[in-house]
Design an enzyme around this catalytic site. Sequence first.
Site, PDB file in Angstrom:
ATOM      1  N   HIS A 131       0.838  -1.209   0.000  1.00 13.42           N
ATOM      2  CA  HIS A 131       0.000   0.000   0.000  1.00 13.42           C
ATOM      3  C   HIS A 131       0.871   1.256   0.000  1.00 13.42           C
ATOM      4  CE1 HIS A 131      -2.812  -2.951   1.998  1.00 13.42           C
ATOM      5  NE2 HIS A 131      -3.580  -2.489   1.037  1.00 13.42           N
ATOM      6  N   VAL A 190       4.573  -5.727  -4.594  1.00  8.25           N
ATOM      7  CA  VAL A 190       5.666  -5.625  -3.624  1.00  8.25           C
ATOM      8  C   VAL A 190       5.754  -6.965  -2.905  1.00  8.25           C
ATOM      9  CG1 VAL A 190       6.507  -4.474  -1.548  1.00  8.25           C
ATOM     10  CG2 VAL A 190       5.391  -3.141  -3.356  1.00  8.25           C
TER      11      VAL A 190
END
Length: 294
Positions: free
Chosen positions: A37, A187
Site C-alpha cells: 500500500h 511488492v
Amino acid sequence: MKVFYKIVDLQNALFDERKQGRSVGLVPTMGALHEGHASLVRQSVKDNDVTVVSIFVNPTQFNDKNDLKNYPRTLEADCQLLEKTFDEENEKSSTLKSIFVLAPSVEEMYPTPDTRHFEYPPVSTVMEGAHRPGHFNGVCQVVSRLFYIVKPQRAYFGEKDWQQIAVVKAMVRHLGLGVQIVECPIVRDADGLARSSRNTLLTPDERAIAPAIYKALKNSVTYAKKHTVQETHDHVVKTINAVDGLEVEYFAIVDGNTLQDVSQWDDTPYVVGCITVYCGSTPIRLIDHIKYKE
C-alpha cells in the site's frame, strides 16, 4: 495528514483544494496497510498534489461472513504508516503536498443498501468471479462510490489484484468516469511472498510455507519454455499441492487482456498465470500471478 470519518467533511476539504487547481489521486484500501500500500501512496504523492487514502472494509465484496469478521482492522497503525510514508515522500517534493484519509463507517458509506448490479463478462465472471460469487459486484459498488465521492484524476491499484484491475477498468469505461487507473507493481517480501493484508492472519508455520506459491510460479516460467500450457498448469498445481498445508483452489493461464484461458503459448502475445491457494488450517486465501509473455 487529516483523517475524515464523514464523507461531506472530506468533500468540503477537496473542494477547497480544487479551487486552488490542485490535482487529486485516490488509493482505495481495506486497511491493514503494508509496504505494498505504501508503494501506491508514494506513487500518488509523486503524481498528485493531494492524495486520498480510503480505509474501509467493504462488506458487499465478501461472500463469506467469517472472512469479513476476521479481516484485520488496524486503523491506528495504518495512519502511522501513512504519515511516515507521506512525510518521507513529501520531503523530496518541491511543491506542497497533502494527504487525506477517509475512514467511514459502514453506515456512512452505505446510508441505504446499494442495489446496483455490475457484471463485465468475461473479465468479471472467471477465476475470482467464478469462485467468489458477488465479489466483483461489491468491489464495483464501493470503488464507484469512492470515485463519485473523491472525483480523483487518478486511482492507484496494486498488480497483485490482477483481475480486480481489469474489472475496475471495465467499470470505468461503462460508467464514463474519466478516472485514470494506475497499475503499480507487486511488492514482495525477500522470500517472494506477495505483500497482502491477509498475511497478518498467517501463523508462523503458515508464513513459512506460503513463499512456496511464488517459488513454484517463478520456476514455472523456465519450465514453460519446454512444455505445453496444460503441462505447465499441472506442474504448478502438483508442486504447490505437494507442500503440506497448501492447496490450490484454482490456477488459470490466461490472456492478460481478456482473462480467457489459453491452450497454446502462441494463442496471444500476453500470457499470465493467475492463482489462488488456501494456506494453513484456517485456511487463509492467498492470491498471486506470474507473467509468461508480455
